[in-house]
Every structure is written in C-alpha cells, then in structure tokens.
Design an enzyme around this catalytic site. Sequence first.
Site, PDB file in Angstrom:
ATOM      1  CG  ASP A 207      -0.218   0.102   2.529  1.00 35.11           C
ATOM      2  OD1 ASP A 207       0.801  -0.600   2.693  1.00 35.11           O
ATOM      3  OD2 ASP A 207      -0.629   0.883   3.407  1.00 35.11           O
ATOM      4  CG  HIS A 533      -0.833  -7.292  -1.336  1.00 34.65           C
ATOM      5  ND1 HIS A 533      -2.087  -7.609  -1.812  1.00 34.65           N
ATOM      6  CD2 HIS A 533      -0.968  -6.098  -0.718  1.00 34.65           C
ATOM      7  CE1 HIS A 533      -2.937  -6.652  -1.477  1.00 34.65           C
ATOM      8  NE2 HIS A 533      -2.281  -5.717  -0.815  1.00 34.65           N
ATOM      9  CG  ASP A 581       4.713 -16.061  -5.184  1.00 34.07           C
ATOM     10  OD1 ASP A 581       4.520 -14.871  -4.830  1.00 34.07           O
ATOM     11  OD2 ASP A 581       5.445 -16.383  -6.133  1.00 34.07           O
ATOM     12  CD  GLU A 590       1.089  -5.399   2.173  1.00 34.22           C
ATOM     13  OE1 GLU A 590       0.221  -5.982   2.858  1.00 34.22           O
ATOM     14  OE2 GLU A 590       1.049  -4.173   1.921  1.00 34.22           O
TER      15      GLU A 590
END
Length: 610
Positions: A207, A533, A581, A590
């Site tokens: 993020d 991620h 994965d 992540e």
Amino acid sequence: MPARLPRPRGARGAAALLAAALLLIAAPAAPATPANSAAAAAAAAPSAVQVNQLGYLPSGPKRATVVTTATTALPWQLRNATGAVAASGTTTVHGADTASGDTTHLVDFSSYQGTGTGYTLTVDGRTSHPFDIRADLYDGLRSDALSFFYQQRSGIPIQASLAGAAYARPAGHLGIAPNKGDTSVPCQTGVCDYSRDVRGGWYDAGDQGKYVVNGGIAVWQTVNSFERAKRSGHQAALGDATLRVPERGNRVPDVLDEARWELEFLMRMQIPEGKPRAGMAFHKIHDAQWTGLPTRPEQDSQPRELHAPSTAATLNLAAVAAQCARVFAPYDKAFAARCLASARRAWSAAKADPNVLAPDSDGTGGGAYGDTRVDDEFYWAAAELYATTGESAYRDAVTSSPFHTSADAFTPLGFAWPDTAALGRITLATVPNGLPADDRARIRASVVSAADGYLDAMARQGYAVPLPEDGYVWGSNGQVANNASVIAVAYELTGHRRYRDGALETLDYLLGRNALGQSYVSGYGEQASHNQHHRFWAHQADASLPNPPAGALAGGPDSALQDPVAQEKLPGCAAAKCYIDDIGSYSTNEVAINWNAPLAWLAAFAAERG
Ligand code: 9MR
Ligand code: 9MR
C-alpha cells in the site's frame, strides 16, 4: 509476551499438527516381502532436498534439510556442475518437525570449502535445486535489498537508470492530479484544523500509506546497518557511490542517503510549535479509503489524511532522530543538529503526553499500527538519546525503565514494530556510552543470551528457524531476519563462530531451505516469490506492470490466515506452510519496509569478508 502481534490460531494449528501426526502413524510400516520391497524403498526415498537456492559461503555453514520418513541415516552426495562428486557423507536423522509437520534429516557439508556454481545435493535419488558456493554470494543481495527502499520512495521519480526500465515511474503524491497529497495534507476530521507538507518518505509496503511507527523501526535498522558495518571496518561497502540511489557522489554514504529520505519525512510528521501537541508526531498519513490493486502511486486519486498524533509515533521519531544525530554527524553536521533538535522536542512532547495510544480500529484506507503499550518505545528513545548526548536526564530514563532490567526486552518471537525495547538494548550494548561497566556487561550478556535462545530454537527444528514453533505470524520472515540480526550482534560482542554461523544459516531458511522449498526473496532462487502483494509491482493483476524487483522479501507464513486468498487456499495448513505466492494474499505475501530492512541488514553482514 504481550499479544500485540497476531497470534496463530491455536485450535486450527493444533488440528493441522494432529492431522500430520495421524498421517505419520497411518504411513504403512511395510513388511519386507519381495512383492512390496520396491514400494517400500520408494516410500522411504526423500520427497525433497531443501537448500539455500542462492548458495553458501565457502567459509560459512552449509546445511540442507531432507524431507524423508527414513528412520536411519541416508547417504548424500554433493556434485559440482560437471556432475562429479565433490563431497559425500551421511545424513543425521532429525525426526518430526512440529511447525511444518514434516519428518526431516539434516545434511551438513560445511567442511567442503570448494567454490563454483551449479552444485547440487543428492540424497537417495532426490536432487536439490542447483546452488553456488562463492565468497561474493551476498554482494548482489546487499544492494538489491536496499534498492527496494529507493523504489518505495514517495515524492520523487524512480529513474530507469537506477531501477531498470520496467521499474521507472513518475513521482507519486506530489500534489499533481489525480494525486491529492502529500504536499498539503489535512487532518482527519476533528484532529487538527490545518494542513501539512508531508511529502517524501517510503511507501510502507504494497500500500502507499506512510506510518511513523513502521518507518521508525525500518529506518533505524537501515542506519544501524551502517553503524554496525563501521564498527567492523566494512562501511566502505555501503559508502558513497556503492548503491543505486540518485544521491551517488555526494560524499555521504549511500545507505545514509537512503535513510535520510525517510528521516526527512518523519520530521515533517512532527507537529510544529504553536499548535496543540507541538512536538508530537502524527501517527500516519494514508488514503481515506483502501485503493484497489493495481494502483500506480501517481494515479492514486484518494484523498490523503493525517491521523491523530500518538506517543508511540513520537517516540519512534525521538529514537531515530537521536540515532540520526549520532551517525550523520561526521558527514553532515547541519542535518545531524536538525535531527537532534527534533529528537529532543519529540522526547519532551512524549513525556508531556505519555499515553496517547493509536487504536487498532483505525484501519480504513491504511494499516492501523495500533500499539497499546509504549514503555518499550520510551526505553528505546531514551537509549538513543543517551548514546548520542550522554546527558543524565536520558541516562536516568534508561536506568529507571522496566525494560532496562526485565527479561522481556528480548522475546522468542523477537522485536517488531510494536516491541522496540530490544533496539535500545542493542544500542546500549554496541555504542560507547557512560553506563557503569557492570551494567554494560549485563546489557551485552542479555543480547548474547537472547541469541542463545534463537540458536536453541534453530537446533530444535528441522529447518533451523529462529522462531518459536507457534511464531508464524503476519510478517514471520521479518521476525526471522530480526532475530538473525540479534544473533549477528552476539557474534560482534563475543567473536564466537557459532553466532556467525547461526546468522548466516537464517538466510538459508529465507532463501529456500524451508518447508515449502520457497525462496521468499524475489529474484533469488529457482523457486522464488514473484507475486508479492504490491500496487505497482502487480504483474499478476495486470500484465503491463512488473513483478517485484529482485531483493524484495515476502512477509512469509502466517498461520492465522488473515486474508481471503489464504483462507480459501490454505485451510488446515501446518504453520510453517501457511504461505502462498499470490498477489491477493496480503497477510502472507506482502512486502514491507520493516521486513526488507532486516534483510538488507543481514545481507550486508553476510557479504562482509575477512
Ligand atoms: O491491500 C491492503 C494491504 O496493503 C494491507 O496490508 C492489508 C491489511 O491492512 O489490507 C489490504 O487491503 C484490504 C483491506 O484490509 C480489506 N479490504 C480489501 C483491501 C484490499 O486488498
Ligand atoms: O506488519 C503488520 C502486522 O504486524 C499486522 O499484524 C498487520 C495487520 O494489522 O499489519 C501489518 O502491517 C501492514 C500495515 O497494516 C499496512 N501496510 C502493509 C503492512 C504489511 O502487511
């Protein structure tokens, strides 16, 4: 141990272990009749030979794990690239490995000192992935693991010449549409009535939030890596013009240039004089709502918001700004002085408001990073301020802290973003300071004793993991790397080879010698994570985007299955195997600055020669 990191779900974990045990019991003990002897031999043949897929250092430990139900030792052969046997021996039976549910043997070929590429290890007909044995094994990872930070930078274009064409992108979050930050960011309603320029820093993870608590531990480890390398006489490897950063050639060590990008951001998060709670740090800044995958940084159209200041964030700032003042002083006196002033202000503000806690509930649009206990952060900040200034007020804060004497400073799971007392201990053990000699000796002994605990855990387990068997939490690979760094500090303090070996052996785990045969570091190994991620390195979601660059560490097995993909694909997994994965599995796959920081720390340690 405070329940501040997600704990494995005991019931489900226990069920998985029970199932594994039943399978073992159910495995037929075949009578040796001619009709089924071939089948018996096949059943006994190993199902895997797990190695460090990057390789081994000529002077380091060389161990592999064999998955087999054989109850007696098996012969092994190490072959070089031509297929010739370079060394051979027999395995040691280890038996049941609780965390993985596997039954294992150990291969130890440490005494082999030859070098080359394309080695393989064969046990009873089963052959490992190929690997190298060479002294410069970790040179690439040392710089790739740090390039991760450059590529996570906010507020600066990522250059093709430094990151490679696939990874170039425009600057993110400089107030250019559709971005709505980060040059003038308002607070969440009711938190403040002004806006702040909080550009720069590193995006936290997959993020694009920026969180002071996690930025704190990550930047501390990055700067600490340089401070440690300097003590060992190896700082040149992290020096100016060694890394792929835009500041190459400015006469400041590149690793410190990288850290400064984050430190400048952290100081921007400090509330200015004249405002309520001046000197405290806002806890975090991120999108109002979660963005989807993929979202390129420069295309994020969510409003960005500052969240309420917290004591934990303020103390993270105090700690790393004090460390900055000490470590940057020889290279940039003005910046060091600015750091020290910020650290002092933060410390005073935290003392004035010692119990402003970030809630776990504040997780819309960004991670919560809630922390209900901050006396460990007080200890860490006091230790850094004392090591830098030698002033008695900070010394008193160190010696009166419960963490100065309690055994909890180091835990089996290890330090982490909410548990930072160990960082203070490491600084007091390694940076010259005015504590009485016997107290310093006690602090140093506490680091060594923690390292002994991690070595015990490794010796107990089939895959030599420095974690308790129930330690597969969100970011378990970060815990592995953090604990490895404690073992490496014990090596520095004692000079005992077993600590160097232990720290190096943890890299084997991260690079493939584990229950999944998975290298958790992108670009390193035949079976390496490549779908972590991430909102820009999101190739799995959008083929026009790149996979993560080499040197990005996946979070690793998390037995609590905390995302929908893990819940769908991994039910009943043995703790050490709860990993996938897949780009959707943010709780196991992540990337994050606080996981890559200890990876980079460890790679720099492992790359040192002589
Ligand atoms: O993508 C988010 C990831 O970066 C975070 O680590 C994680 C935990 O805070 O949350 C992810 O976002 C999801 C959110 O928690 C729930 N709704 C779906 C979000 C997008 O995957
Ligand atoms: O590393 C964090 C882990 O300890 C927490 O259990 C988890 C859920 O709160 O959040 C992790 O941090 C994520 C953060 O909330 C948002 N950015 C990505 C981080 C790594 O997944």
